[in-house]
Design an enzyme around this catalytic site. Structure first.
Site, mmCIF file in Angstrom:
data_model
loop_
_atom_site.group_PDB
_atom_site.id
_atom_site.type_symbol
_atom_site.label_atom_id
_atom_site.label_comp_id
_atom_site.label_asym_id
_atom_site.label_seq_id
_atom_site.Cartn_x
_atom_site.Cartn_y
_atom_site.Cartn_z
ATOM 1 N N ARG A 140 -1.516 -4.632 -7.858
ATOM 2 C CA ARG A 140 -1.693 -3.174 -8.080
ATOM 3 C C ARG A 140 -0.417 -2.418 -7.711
ATOM 4 N NH1 ARG A 140 -4.035 -0.378 -4.307
ATOM 5 N NH2 ARG A 140 -5.796 -1.769 -3.967
ATOM 6 N N TYR A 195 -0.861 16.287 -28.443
ATOM 7 C CA TYR A 195 -1.806 15.204 -28.677
ATOM 8 C C TYR A 195 -3.193 15.642 -28.165
ATOM 9 C CZ TYR A 195 -4.033 10.651 -28.103
ATOM 10 O OH TYR A 195 -4.902 9.598 -28.151
ATOM 11 N N ASP A 243 6.769 14.553 -23.602
ATOM 12 C CA ASP A 243 6.097 13.378 -24.158
ATOM 13 C C ASP A 243 6.935 12.934 -25.358
ATOM 14 O OD1 ASP A 243 4.528 11.634 -25.685
ATOM 15 O OD2 ASP A 243 2.647 12.595 -25.123
ATOM 16 N N LYS A 267 2.323 3.022 -28.898
ATOM 17 C CA LYS A 267 2.878 3.413 -30.182
ATOM 18 C C LYS A 267 4.172 2.647 -30.460
ATOM 19 C CE LYS A 267 -0.694 6.087 -29.813
ATOM 20 N NZ LYS A 267 -0.648 7.455 -29.330
HETATM 21 C C1 LIG Z 1 -1.401 8.223 -28.368
HETATM 22 C C2 LIG Z 1 -0.712 9.292 -27.655
HETATM 23 C C3 LIG Z 1 -0.966 9.531 -26.296
HETATM 24 C C4 LIG Z 1 -2.014 8.758 -25.518
HETATM 25 O O1 LIG Z 1 -1.651 7.423 -25.384
HETATM 26 P P1 LIG Z 1 -2.727 6.219 -25.249
HETATM 27 O O2 LIG Z 1 -1.857 5.038 -25.115
HETATM 28 O O3 LIG Z 1 -3.556 6.231 -26.493
HETATM 29 O O4 LIG Z 1 -3.551 6.511 -24.037
HETATM 30 C C5 LIG Z 1 -0.232 10.524 -25.668
HETATM 31 N N1 LIG Z 1 0.686 11.255 -26.336
HETATM 32 C C6 LIG Z 1 0.943 11.066 -27.648
HETATM 33 C C7 LIG Z 1 1.961 11.899 -28.332
HETATM 34 C C8 LIG Z 1 0.252 10.073 -28.350
HETATM 35 O O5 LIG Z 1 0.508 9.898 -29.648
#
Ligand SMILES: *Cc1c(COP(=O)(O)O)cnc(C)c1O
Length: 392
Positions: A50, A102, A173, A198
């Site tokens: 962890r 998002y 982000d 992604k």
């Molecule tokens: C998908 C996404 C998230 C969340 O990520 P997860 O891996 O699905 O929890 C956050 N910000 C953006 C821009 C995203 O496309």
């Protein structure tokens, strides 16, 4: 001499010249929960997974190098990364957030952070005067650029100057472009977030997230939080993301190249009423993108003639998958209003222009001709069914 990003996706300079792991080119998966100690007060450097695990740590070092940070933390999802980052704030703190984010981030802020006493102002950071929203208790500005799904572009460097002046953090982000095309820390941001699910992972097969910073005080607090709240990325998933990152540059170049071709094609279609892609020269954020990024990414949002048109397209695609998510090898088409943005309040959808005719393409690395052939066929069939008899 600093190395190029494609090299950094594969190699860590600090690990070179050693004969650890029997010379294995693939970093081993340390599938262990705990570690034996050589003696009292002695440690191998690891105590309990962890807190840290060598596979996760290796991935974190690769990611911090790509983003030019000093620390990167790998979490079990993008949302776990954002939730961890939100623990840096306390009741009474105020955050300015981009109004087009998002959907999962909006859901977290509205339902969890607000309950924890955090206040928010949603601002269209790409065009509003962000400075006028800064209050006594404002602690950070949180943005995406390009935004999801409307592809609005914010000037990160200009915004970072405002944040610095008021001694507040800028959090970006960076999921949509990945460090391959955009490095927010270099432009003055303090914290970078990624959904590693992604582009970093890139194969639509693993969920992961990252928080990256170049500030030692932030890093220290995040390290305490990850060990305390416990959402660190599991060793096997860390290995899958490491494997995906090796081809980040190749995938980004190919999918962005495909996206440019598809955007050019979409604008010629009679029943496509609007195309939002920052690589198009008439996109309002095009000039900023040219300055702050090295590529335009592979996400295209567009609007079609009617809701019926959108629904038919979604039910007819075959190779292109009607699915949530983005940033993988396969081309996906998403319907934000019922998928990624389903929990976003109605007024926010209206303000951002997300309607029942809005579609989002995450362009993959297929041969572009095959993607275009499928879109052409699907649009043609849709038009034949919808407009049968109208034209003689
Ligand atoms: C998908 C996404 C998230 C969340 O990520 P997860 O891996 O699905 O929890 C956050 N910000 C953006 C821009 C995203 O496309």
């Amino acid at each position: 001499m600093p190395r190029g990003i494609n090299t950094n996706c594969l190699h860590l300079e600090s690990e070179e010249g050693r004969s650890e792991h029997y010379g294995s080119l693939s970093y081993p998966i340390y599938q262990t929960a705990t570690y034996a100690h050589p003696g009292v007060g002695q440690s191998t450097g690891y105590d309990y997974t962890r807190l840290q695990n060598p596979t996760r740590e290796h991935l974190e070092k690769i990611v911090l190098t790509l983003e030019n940070g000093t620390d990167a933390l790998a979490l079990s999802s993008g949302m776990a990364a954002i939730a961890l980052m939100m623990e840096l704030f306390k009741p009474g703190d105020h955050l300015i957030i981009d109004s087009d984010l998002y959907g999962g981030s909006i859901r977290l802020f509205d339902n969890v952070s607000v309950k924890n006493g955090i206040e928010f102002s949603a601002v269209e950071c790409y065009r509003e005067d962000v400075e006028s929203y800064i209050k006594e208790n404002t602690k950070a500005v949180y943005i995406e650029t390009p935004t999801n799904p409307m592809m609005n572009i914010t000037d990160i460097e200009a915004l970072s100057k405002i944040c610095r002046k008021h001694n507040i953090w800028l959090i970006v982000d960076n999921t949509f472009l990945s460090p391959y095309f955009q490095k927010p820390l270099d432009l003055g941001a303090d914290i970078v977030i990624h959904s590693g699910t992604k582009y970093l992972g890139g194969h639509n097969d693993t969920i992961a997230g990252f928080v990256i910073t170049n500030k030692d005080d932030i890093s220290e607090r995040l390290r305490f939080l990850i060990k305390t709240t416990g959402a660190g990325l599991a060793p096997f998933d860390a290995w899958l993301i490491l494997r995906g990152i090796k081809t980040l540059g190749l995938r980004m170049e190919k999918s962005a190249g495909n996206a440019g071709t598809i955007a050019d094609w979409l604008i010629t279609r009679e029943n496509v009423t609007k195309v939002y892609y920052p690589g198009l020269i008439d996109h309002p954020g095009h000039e900023i993108m040219k300055r702050q990024c090295s590529g335009y990414g592979a996400i295209i949002t567009f609007k079609v003639a009617s809701k019926e048109y959108a629904h038919k397209v979604l039910s007819k695609v075959k190779m292109i998958k009607f699915a949530e998510s983005l940033g993988g090898t396969e081309t996906l088409i998403t319907y934000p209003i019922t998928q990624t943005h389903a929990d976003v309040p109605r007024d926010v959808l209206v303000r951002n222009g997300i309607t029942d005719t809005t579609l989002r393409l995450s362009v993959g690395i297929e041969d572009v001709k095959d993607i275009l052939d499928e879109l052409e066929k699907v649009f043609k069939e849709t038009e034949e069914e919808l407009y049968a008899g109208e034209k003689s």
